[in-house]
Write a protein that holds these residues in place. Sequence first.
Motif, PDB file in Angstrom:
ATOM      1  N   LEU A 103       0.811  -1.214   0.000  1.00 41.73           N
ATOM      2  CA  LEU A 103       0.000   0.000   0.000  1.00 41.73           C
ATOM      3  C   LEU A 103       0.847   1.267   0.000  1.00 41.73           C
ATOM      4  O   LEU A 103       0.568   2.226  -0.717  1.00 41.73           O
ATOM      5  N   GLU A 104       1.875   1.270   0.842  1.00 40.22           N
ATOM      6  CA  GLU A 104       2.602   2.519   1.086  1.00 40.22           C
ATOM      7  C   GLU A 104       3.763   2.778   0.128  1.00 40.22           C
ATOM      8  O   GLU A 104       4.055   3.930  -0.196  1.00 40.22           O
ATOM      9  N   VAL A 105       4.465   1.733  -0.303  1.00 41.43           N
ATOM     10  CA  VAL A 105       5.623   1.948  -1.165  1.00 41.43           C
ATOM     11  C   VAL A 105       5.233   2.601  -2.491  1.00 41.43           C
ATOM     12  O   VAL A 105       5.897   3.550  -2.942  1.00 41.43           O
ATOM     13  N   PRO A 106       4.159   2.159  -3.160  1.00 46.38           N
ATOM     14  CA  PRO A 106       3.741   2.870  -4.389  1.00 46.38           C
ATOM     15  C   PRO A 106       3.381   4.333  -4.123  1.00 46.38           C
ATOM     16  O   PRO A 106       3.664   5.207  -4.958  1.00 46.38           O
ATOM     17  N   ILE A 108       4.691   6.189  -1.760  1.00 50.46           N
ATOM     18  CA  ILE A 108       5.961   6.892  -1.547  1.00 50.46           C
ATOM     19  C   ILE A 108       6.586   7.281  -2.887  1.00 50.46           C
ATOM     20  O   ILE A 108       7.052   8.406  -3.080  1.00 50.46           O
ATOM     21  N   GLN A 109       6.571   6.340  -3.814  1.00 48.98           N
ATOM     22  CA  GLN A 109       7.126   6.619  -5.141  1.00 48.98           C
ATOM     23  C   GLN A 109       6.319   7.695  -5.857  1.00 48.98           C
ATOM     24  O   GLN A 109       6.883   8.572  -6.542  1.00 48.98           O
ATOM     25  N   ALA A 110       5.014   7.646  -5.668  1.00 50.09           N
ATOM     26  CA  ALA A 110       4.159   8.663  -6.289  1.00 50.09           C
ATOM     27  C   ALA A 110       4.462  10.051  -5.718  1.00 50.09           C
ATOM     28  O   ALA A 110       4.490  11.047  -6.461  1.00 50.09           O
ATOM     29  N   GLN A 111       4.708  10.128  -4.399  1.00 53.00           N
ATOM     30  CA  GLN A 111       5.038  11.408  -3.780  1.00 53.00           C
ATOM     31  C   GLN A 111       6.380  11.934  -4.301  1.00 53.00           C
ATOM     32  O   GLN A 111       6.540  13.146  -4.535  1.00 53.00           O
ATOM     33  N   ILE A 112       7.336  11.025  -4.486  1.00 53.43           N
ATOM     34  CA  ILE A 112       8.635  11.438  -5.021  1.00 53.43           C
ATOM     35  C   ILE A 112       8.467  11.987  -6.440  1.00 53.43           C
ATOM     36  O   ILE A 112       9.073  13.004  -6.807  1.00 53.43           O
ATOM     37  N   ASP A 113       7.632  11.325  -7.232  1.00 55.15           N
ATOM     38  CA  ASP A 113       7.385  11.796  -8.600  1.00 55.15           C
ATOM     39  C   ASP A 113       6.737  13.174  -8.599  1.00 55.15           C
ATOM     40  O   ASP A 113       7.100  14.043  -9.421  1.00 55.15           O
ATOM     41  N   ALA A 131      15.692  17.079   0.301  1.00 50.47           N
ATOM     42  CA  ALA A 131      15.385  16.787   1.706  1.00 50.47           C
ATOM     43  C   ALA A 131      14.103  15.972   1.821  1.00 50.47           C
ATOM     44  O   ALA A 131      14.036  14.978   2.566  1.00 50.47           O
ATOM     45  N   LYS A 132      13.066  16.369   1.082  1.00 49.73           N
ATOM     46  CA  LYS A 132      11.800  15.643   1.144  1.00 49.73           C
ATOM     47  C   LYS A 132      11.933  14.246   0.520  1.00 49.73           C
ATOM     48  O   LYS A 132      11.355  13.279   0.991  1.00 49.73           O
ATOM     49  N   LYS A 133      12.710  14.191  -0.571  1.00 44.88           N
ATOM     50  CA  LYS A 133      12.918  12.897  -1.211  1.00 44.88           C
ATOM     51  C   LYS A 133      13.659  11.945  -0.270  1.00 44.88           C
ATOM     52  O   LYS A 133      13.321  10.754  -0.164  1.00 44.88           O
ATOM     53  N   ALA A 134      14.671  12.450   0.433  1.00 46.94           N
ATOM     54  CA  ALA A 134      15.443  11.624   1.365  1.00 46.94           C
ATOM     55  C   ALA A 134      14.559  11.078   2.481  1.00 46.94           C
ATOM     56  O   ALA A 134      14.703   9.922   2.901  1.00 46.94           O
ATOM     57  N   ALA A 135      13.639  11.928   2.971  1.00 41.55           N
ATOM     58  CA  ALA A 135      12.741  11.492   4.040  1.00 41.55           C
ATOM     59  C   ALA A 135      11.829  10.366   3.552  1.00 41.55           C
ATOM     60  O   ALA A 135      11.572   9.390   4.288  1.00 41.55           O
ATOM     61  N   LEU A 136      11.321  10.498   2.333  1.00 43.78           N
ATOM     62  CA  LEU A 136      10.457   9.461   1.774  1.00 43.78           C
ATOM     63  C   LEU A 136      11.223   8.160   1.527  1.00 43.78           C
ATOM     64  O   LEU A 136      10.723   7.063   1.807  1.00 43.78           O
ATOM     65  N   LEU A 137      12.441   8.265   1.016  1.00 42.07           N
ATOM     66  CA  LEU A 137      13.257   7.069   0.781  1.00 42.07           C
ATOM     67  C   LEU A 137      13.639   6.385   2.092  1.00 42.07           C
ATOM     68  O   LEU A 137      13.759   5.163   2.148  1.00 42.07           O
TER      69      LEU A 137
END
Length: 227
Positions: A103-106, A108-113, A131-137
């Motif tokens: 549920l969450e990993v897709p 997370i990827q969508a937020q990075i995109d 910074a935001k990308k690092a937090a999501l990863l």
Amino acid sequence: GRSKNHVVHKTPFPFLGLATCDHCGCSITAERQKGHHYYRCSKKRGPCPSKYVREEPFADQLRSAVAKVALPAECFQILMTYWSKDQALANQPIAEVKAQMALEVPEIQAQIDRLLDLHLVGGIDRDQFLAKKAALLERKKEFEEKLKKLEAGVAAWLEPTREFLEAAHQAHRVVAEGNLESLKEKAKESGSNFRLAAKTLQFDYRLPWRRLAATRDFFNFGEMWAM
């Protein structure tokens, strides 16, 4: 003159290399006399009072030792039922983490995109994006490490336990079949420090075979599984 290739046929002594002399620590040798195999101290360190032991009683002692840690089919099936229940319980947290990741990993990827798109149109600067990308990863990495830890924990005991139960079940077949080489190998797998003392075989069971040998009542499987 003509020469011939002479093939030397060695007499097979299946228990050579298994035990040492309990009296002097020398290796055990074997010989054939009057149609029977005999095992004795090699006396490489000098005279030794140890006596010969014939192969038949030697085999009987090995057979008894292996039989003590052998699981008949009925016992094996019951213990594998307990193992399957433990496997299901151990895999439940893994399944839960995998479901959460699905549920969450897709997302997370969508937020990075979306962050990348926003950065490309000038909505956020490079430092904010990184910074935001690092937090999501990092969030994604936490899921992966948690899953890896759970799977490693299960593999650390479930698979070795299954392999041990199968080996103990195989020991039952080895005893029943009566092949002396197989009997020797199974004895070496389940025991160590084999010595011949006054025609009596002495040895120590390895772990976890020792625990199985100590369980006299093979019908109290629940108690044995909880040990």
